[in-house]
Design an enzyme around this catalytic site. Structure first.
Site, mmCIF file in Angstrom:
data_model
loop_
_atom_site.group_PDB
_atom_site.id
_atom_site.type_symbol
_atom_site.label_atom_id
_atom_site.label_comp_id
_atom_site.label_asym_id
_atom_site.label_seq_id
_atom_site.Cartn_x
_atom_site.Cartn_y
_atom_site.Cartn_z
ATOM 1 N N SER A 173 0.853 -1.177 0.000
ATOM 2 C CA SER A 173 0.000 0.000 0.000
ATOM 3 C C SER A 173 0.893 1.232 0.000
ATOM 4 C CB SER A 173 -0.891 -0.004 1.243
ATOM 5 O OG SER A 173 -1.325 1.308 1.529
ATOM 6 N N LYS A 202 1.004 -3.381 4.836
ATOM 7 C CA LYS A 202 0.092 -4.158 4.001
ATOM 8 C C LYS A 202 0.782 -5.058 2.990
ATOM 9 C CE LYS A 202 -3.998 -3.013 3.344
ATOM 10 N NZ LYS A 202 -5.257 -3.674 3.688
ATOM 11 N N GLU A 226 -7.279 -10.673 -6.758
ATOM 12 C CA GLU A 226 -8.443 -9.774 -6.856
ATOM 13 C C GLU A 226 -8.707 -9.371 -8.302
ATOM 14 O OE1 GLU A 226 -8.123 -7.705 -2.441
ATOM 15 O OE2 GLU A 226 -7.437 -6.612 -4.183
#
Ligand code: ARG
Length: 462
Positions: free
Chosen positions: A283, A289, A296
């Site tokens: 991130s 992160k 996804e």
């Protein structure tokens, strides 16, 4: 893209003014259908050779056409072909270039042919080769699933229904479920290829041709199993595109399901698996992160392929026979679906290679969900209790265990016996996840022996 104002249009003779600029851009397909160039050339060569064999084209013209198309193939592959929007589409670009290169022989190539049967042939040749590639990629993916399933044949994890812990399964068994899906996908593609593999050429614009052509020999030269039987159908049929996109949509649905599981499993609350760092992203604001962007996106790409299927179904709807320009719209959805599926299947294969299972986390989840409750019920049934009564006794036992904050196997024997006097000391062997999966050893079951047998059968078939 070149602009060629002297308008080498193949059909402009009938018109008194040039095509409106916007209409020209709207009508042209060369920006995307140039991708078909190698197949267009292959089809033209087979057509020209047949024309020569049947005495329709002089041998000298065939020689010139072969030489010119050879040079064009080189120009295309080296990315120096002078594509021009004034020449509308891939077919007219190549034909005009051929005439630039070899003169009148180039103008004779289109004898006994129309762009309608030409494009129908090109798209089939192209899709056939893409299907072969996709089936190969699926084979690699299926092989990877078998390897991973073999390594995880004994790894215990919770099986889910409603995303709630249901019963213990082995991770290998879970992976083999995807093997089955991707095997059906490969089968569907092969089936689509078989029905599609017929030659439209010879249908000409729609009604066939008055020249003494030999369609069978062209079909053979291009590797088709036969010819399309009806000229009107030959130029207008795009069923194969719908069939392909439907098969692609299902394959993509399967990718999306596994991708979704990877997203869930990599979430720290589950922590069942870890993705290799090379497939994760960070991130820009949260330093801690590690995001599963790749799975996804694999899930997110589904809309493109479903959309392509809807587009194609809509394109063929309500078209009167025979060819209509609507069909030019078949290409972009097909190209996009093929490219997307290529990417997601290849990435998924790689992703599985870098996937690390966390058996400790799987096991911990298993201990929290009363996953062996069904095994306890089955145990009571074997001791003579009707299944519905056993179900009720175990449900009460689960309620008790929940109150005590324990798993079923952690309840004292006396407590278990309070729900049914049929419970004996041997009950604990049935309450372990190992015992649970080992007992499901029939064909299609989750026991390690059953999974290994399934893998062995699959290896033989692959
Ligand atoms: N570019 C056209 C297509 O993709 C080729 C066939 C055009 N035929 C015609 N009569 N306008 O379908």
């Amino acid at each position: 893209m070149q602009q060629d104002d002297k308008a080498a249009k193949a059909w402009s003779g009938r018109f008194s003014e040039p095509l409106d600029r916007l209409a020209q851009r709207f009508n042209a397909s060369v920006d995307f259908d140039r991708r078909l160039a190698p197949f267009d050339i292959e089809g033209s060569l087979a057509h020209a050779r047949m024309l020569e064999r049947t005495g329709i084209l002089p041998a000298a013209d065939l020689a010139a056409i072969e030489k010119g198309l050879g040079q064009i193939a080189l120009e295309v592959s080296e990315d120096r072909f002078p594509w021009s929007i004034d020449r509308e589409d891939v077919h007219l670009n190549i034909e005009a270039r051929l005439t630039d290169l070899v003169g009148d022989a180039g103008k004779r190539l289109h004898t006994a042919r129309s762009r309608n049967d030409q494009v129908a042939t090109d798209i089939r040749l192209w899709l056939r080769s893409e299907i072969d590639t996709l089936i190969g990629i699926l084979r690699a993916l299926r092989g990877r699933l078998l390897d991973r399933a073999e390594a995880e044949a004994e790894t215990l994890m919770p099986g889910f229904t409603h995303l709630q812990v249901a019963q213990p399964v082995t991770f290998g068994h879970h992976l083999m479920a995807y093997y089955e899906m991707f095997t059906r996908d490969a089968d569907r593609l092969a089936d689509c290829r078989r029905r599609m593999n017929r030659l439209p050429l010879g249908a000409s614009a729609l009604a066939g041709t008055s020249y003494p052509i030999d369609r069978e020999s062209v079909a053979k030269a291009l590797g088709f199993d036969g010819v399309c039987e009806n000229s009107l159908d030959a130029v207008s049929d795009r069923d194969f595109a719908v069939e392909f996109l439907a098969a692609a949509a299902l394959a993509q649905a399967h990718v999306s399901r596994l991708a979704e599981e990877l997203v869930i499993w990599t979430n720290p609350r589950f922590g069942f698996v870890e993705l290799a760092d090379r497939f994760c992203t960070g991130s820009s604001i949260m330093p801690q992160k590690k995001n599963p962007d790749v799975p996804e996106l694999m899930r997110g790409k589904t809309g493109r392929i479903y959309g392509a299927l809807m587009a194609m179904l809509t394109i063929i709807k309500g078209q009167p026979l025979a060819y209509n320009k609507d069909n030019q719209e078949d290409k972009e959805p097909l190209f996009d679906a093929v490219d997307t599926l290529n990417d997601v299947l290849t990435l998924l294969t790689e992703l599985l290679d870098g996937l690390k299972a966390r058996p400790d986390r799987m096991r911990a989840a298993l201990a929290e969900g009363y996953a062996t409750a069904t095994d306890l019920a089955d145990y009571l049934v074997r001791k003579g209790l009707p299944f519905r009564d056993a179900h009720d006794a175990v449900a009460r036992a689960v309620r008790e265990a929940e109150k005590a904050g324990k798993d079923l196997a952690q309840l004292p024997l006396a407590t278990l016996q309070s729900f049914s006097p049929l419970v004996g000391e041997d009950v604990f062997a049935f309450l372990t996840p190992e015992g649970s999966v080992a007992s499901r050893k029939h064909i299609g079951g989750t026991a390690p022996v059953a999974v290994r047998a399934a893998i062995a059968r699959a290896r033989k078939a692959l």
